[in-house]
Design an enzyme around this catalytic site. Structure first.
Site, PDB file in Angstrom:
ATOM      1  CD  GLU A 268      12.696  39.675  -4.037  1.00  0.00           C
ATOM      2  OE1 GLU A 268      11.913  39.828  -4.998  1.00  0.00           O
ATOM      3  OE2 GLU A 268      13.921  39.529  -4.181  1.00  0.00           O
ATOM      4  CB  CYS A 302       4.411  38.890  -5.746  1.00  0.00           C
ATOM      5  SG  CYS A 302       5.634  37.572  -5.820  1.00  0.00           S
ATOM      6  CD  GLU A 398       0.557  44.039  -5.924  1.00  0.00           C
ATOM      7  OE1 GLU A 398       0.727  44.822  -4.981  1.00  0.00           O
ATOM      8  OE2 GLU A 398       1.224  42.994  -6.072  1.00  0.00           O
TER       9      GLU A 398
HETATM   10  P1  NAD Z   1       2.426  43.910   3.687  1.00  0.00           P
HETATM   11  O1  NAD Z   1       3.458  44.829   3.134  1.00  0.00           O
HETATM   12  O2  NAD Z   1       1.183  44.491   4.236  1.00  0.00           O
HETATM   13  O3  NAD Z   1       3.047  43.045   4.903  1.00  0.00           O
HETATM   14  C1  NAD Z   1       4.184  42.234   4.709  1.00  0.00           C
HETATM   15  C2  NAD Z   1       4.829  41.971   6.078  1.00  0.00           C
HETATM   16  O4  NAD Z   1       5.341  43.204   6.597  1.00  0.00           O
HETATM   17  C3  NAD Z   1       3.866  41.437   7.144  1.00  0.00           C
HETATM   18  O5  NAD Z   1       4.557  40.475   7.920  1.00  0.00           O
HETATM   19  C4  NAD Z   1       3.562  42.681   7.966  1.00  0.00           C
HETATM   20  O6  NAD Z   1       3.175  42.404   9.292  1.00  0.00           O
HETATM   21  C5  NAD Z   1       4.904  43.391   7.935  1.00  0.00           C
HETATM   22  N1  NAD Z   1       4.871  44.839   8.184  1.00  0.00           N
HETATM   23  C6  NAD Z   1       3.828  45.703   8.021  1.00  0.00           C
HETATM   24  N2  NAD Z   1       4.219  46.947   8.329  1.00  0.00           N
HETATM   25  C7  NAD Z   1       5.521  46.891   8.703  1.00  0.00           C
HETATM   26  C8  NAD Z   1       6.485  47.850   9.121  1.00  0.00           C
HETATM   27  N3  NAD Z   1       6.212  49.144   9.223  1.00  0.00           N
HETATM   28  N4  NAD Z   1       7.737  47.424   9.401  1.00  0.00           N
HETATM   29  C9  NAD Z   1       8.064  46.120   9.278  1.00  0.00           C
HETATM   30  N5  NAD Z   1       7.197  45.160   8.898  1.00  0.00           N
HETATM   31  C10 NAD Z   1       5.939  45.536   8.602  1.00  0.00           C
HETATM   32  O7  NAD Z   1       2.133  42.841   2.549  1.00  0.00           O
HETATM   33  P2  NAD Z   1       1.053  41.670   2.542  1.00  0.00           P
HETATM   34  O8  NAD Z   1      -0.299  42.276   2.408  1.00  0.00           O
HETATM   35  O9  NAD Z   1       1.330  40.730   3.663  1.00  0.00           O
HETATM   36  O10 NAD Z   1       1.435  40.918   1.180  1.00  0.00           O
HETATM   37  C11 NAD Z   1       0.960  41.303  -0.066  1.00  0.00           C
HETATM   38  C12 NAD Z   1       2.006  42.101  -0.822  1.00  0.00           C
HETATM   39  O11 NAD Z   1       3.230  41.380  -0.879  1.00  0.00           O
HETATM   40  C13 NAD Z   1       1.611  42.341  -2.281  1.00  0.00           C
HETATM   41  O12 NAD Z   1       1.897  43.673  -2.636  1.00  0.00           O
HETATM   42  C14 NAD Z   1       2.511  41.395  -3.047  1.00  0.00           C
HETATM   43  O13 NAD Z   1       2.768  41.776  -4.371  1.00  0.00           O
HETATM   44  C15 NAD Z   1       3.739  41.379  -2.207  1.00  0.00           C
HETATM   45  N6  NAD Z   1       4.537  40.159  -2.431  1.00  0.00           N
HETATM   46  C16 NAD Z   1       5.713  40.254  -3.108  1.00  0.00           C
HETATM   47  C17 NAD Z   1       6.466  39.110  -3.368  1.00  0.00           C
HETATM   48  C18 NAD Z   1       7.777  39.172  -4.123  1.00  0.00           C
HETATM   49  O14 NAD Z   1       8.540  38.212  -4.048  1.00  0.00           O
HETATM   50  N7  NAD Z   1       8.085  40.230  -4.839  1.00  0.00           N
HETATM   51  C19 NAD Z   1       6.000  37.869  -2.910  1.00  0.00           C
HETATM   52  C20 NAD Z   1       4.793  37.811  -2.219  1.00  0.00           C
HETATM   53  C21 NAD Z   1       4.076  38.975  -1.971  1.00  0.00           C
END
Ligand code: NAD
Length: 494
Positions: A268, A302, A398
């Site tokens: 997601e 998001c 974004e």
């Molecule tokens: P992010 O991708 O930086 O991190 C998300 C999670 O992934 C965190 O827990 C992080 O520690 C973990 N992570 C980071 N690198 C990783 C790796 N290599 N392997 C496994 N896990 C890893 O995102 P964020 O900054 O926490 O959130 C913002 C983003 O999330 C925005 O782009 C937003 O659009 C998206 N988002 C999407 C939805 C949806 O339902 N489509 C909902 C909420 C947020």
């Protein structure tokens, strides 16, 4: 009114935090600590020891054991009861969970109470209702009978096993609950890794899960940065990855899951969501609702709209009214019940949004905002700018912040082309009272969800997920069941 933290919240913040494994708090042996920062002040409110490789093994082993033993022995009916009990406990401890979310994420206490916590209970009860309704089908095989034998066939829906759930910082509790509910109701067990920025509410939820009668090991929490998530995904006993986060991380997660064990992954991801106001849109209604849907949680949602395509005949009216409404928003501490707009969730994100502001100040007509707010913490102004044209990068990247970019349009085919001119395809909305027009536009729009006269509303009965770079898979509705279960076919000759 600025609320005071509950004594239970103060005591919880002061604890030594780490992981929750096999039914109990588990402090990592690592010496490294992550400070949990309150974005309203920029000050540390808690300390966290991140998980080491050994902790990842312990958490997954515990989830495997619960999957094969304790949780496997709980009937689907009893699973539903346990999830409903957890929903009750979320409500009973609602204020505590809301305050923990607010101090870690900067989300307004009103939003934490009335959306995040309240909806976590609503979604959990929805998932609980599926417990007794998941099943296979019977089929009539086409094999010819040579000697009078007959054939029958049916399918079973079996839980995939241990789910690795990785959660972002914007709605840690609620997104965690979506994944927890889907995993547990299908008979899977789960290891959740919250964002390093917002690790606490899911740790508290794990304690409540034990109180609700969910057996030790069925729900584990591992804390730490991306590396912990990566180790979790690569663990050979993990059978499914459910990830919510940004597109670049999602792609890395998808690749790591494939490379690990062909582990199935649902992703997601981000969006650059469009709201389209047709010439007949009710401007006052649209402005009032867009004010909510685009700027709630400082735009860090998001599904929120960041692109506003407005029919040229009403663009002046829309920008003037929306700009005026933004200038009236009360900016203040997220613990102040009167504040309407709080800080961004963390320093890295604040710096990123200031970068967008700098570009907007240089290149765009700023209708309102595009400035930092001079106070401690990570506050910025809600922002509305005019696009320089359809290729303006502000219409394509974004921001995940309170930055909305407006472009007028003249005809509807041009509108559809502009909406679809994006690598993302998460959500979109059409604002019109002409149902025929809306129904003609909906099939042409590349997005997982299209709303009419509303935006940024999720409901547990309605599948949610992205097309194109916004992701793979759907949460909610009945759509989640396929992702958390394996289909086994059985054929019988008799
Ligand atoms: P992010 O991708 O930086 O991190 C998300 C999670 O992934 C965190 O827990 C992080 O520690 C973990 N992570 C980071 N690198 C990783 C790796 N290599 N392997 C496994 N896990 C890893 O995102 P964020 O900054 O926490 O959130 C913002 C983003 O999330 C925005 O782009 C937003 O659009 C998206 N988002 C999407 C939805 C949806 O339902 N489509 C909902 C909420 C947020």
């Amino acid at each position: 009114m600025h609320i005071t933290l509950l004594p239970s919240v103060v005591a919880f913040l002061a604890r030594d935090h780490s992981n929750f494994i096999d039914g109990a708090a588990h402090i990592s042996v690592g010496e490294h600590r992550i400070a949990v920062i309150d974005p309203a002040t920029g000050e540390a409110v808690a300390q966290l020891r991140d998980a080491q490789a050994h902790d990842v093994d312990l958490a997954v082993d515990s989830a495997v054991s619960a999957f094969q033993n304790a949780w496997a022995r709980v009937s689907p009916y009893q699973r539903g009861i346990a999830l409903n009990r957890l929903a009750d406990l979320i409500e009973i401890h609602g204020e505590e969970l809301a305050q923990l979310e607010t101090v870690c994420s900067g989300k307004s206490i009103n939003l934490a109470r009335h959306l995040e916590v309240a909806q976590s209970a609503v979604f959990l009860r929805y998932f609980a209702g599926w417990a007794t309704k998941i099943g296979g089908q019977t089929m009539t095989p086409s094999i010819p009978s040579i000697e009078g034998e007959q054939y029958t066939a049916f399918t079973l829906r079996e839980p995939v096993g241990v789910v690795a759930a990785i959660v972002p910082w914007n709605f840690s509790l609620m997104i965690g609950v979506w994944k927890l509910g889907a995993a547990l109701v299908t008979g899977c067990t789960v290891v959740i890794k919250p964002s390093e920025y917002t690790p606490l509410s899911l740790l508290r939820l794990a304690e409540l899960a034990i109180e609700a009668g969910i057996p030790a090991g069925a729900f584990n929490v591992l804390n730490g940065r991306g590396q912990v998530g990566q180790q979790l995904i690569e663990h050979p006993s993990v059978r499914k990855v459910s990830f919510t986060g940004s597109v670049p991380t999602g792609i890395a997660v998808g690749k790591a899951a494939m490379a690990a064990n062909l582990t199935r992954a649902t992703l997601e991801l981000g969006g650059k969501n469009a709201a389209a106001l047709l010439a007949d849109a009710n401007v006052d209604d649209a402005v009032a609702r867009l004010l909510q849907s685009a700027y709630v949680h400082q735009g860090q949602v998001c599904a929120s709209p960041e692109r506003l395509y407005v029919h040229r005949s009403i663009v002046e009216q829309v920008t003037q009214k929306l700009g005026a409404a933004l200038s009236q928003m009360v900016i203040g501490s997220p613990l102040d019940e009167q504040a309407q707009f709080g800080p961004l969730a963390n320093k890295a994100h604040y710096d990123k949004i200031l970068g967008f502001f700098q570009r907007a100040q240089q290149n765009n007509q700023v209708i309102y905002g595009a400035r930092a707010v001079e106070r401690a913490g990570f506050y910025v102004e809600p922002t509305l700018v005019l696009a320089t044209g359809k290729d303006d990068p502000l219409l394509h990247e974004e921001t995940f912040g309170p930055v909305v970019c407006v472009l007028p349009f003249d005809d509807e085919q041009e509108l559809v082309a502009m909406i679809n001119d994006s690598p993302f395809g998460l959500t979109a909305s059409i604002w019109t009272n002409d149902l025929s027009k809306a129904l003609r536009l909906i099939p042409q729009i590349e997005a997982g969800t299209v709303w009419v006269n509303m935006h940024t509303f999720l409901d547990p009965s309605v599948p949610f997920g992205g097309t194109k770079a916004s992701g793979i898979g759907r949460e909610f509705g009945s759509a989640f069941i396929d992702d958390y279960t394996e289909l086994k076919s059985v054929m019988i000759r008799y």
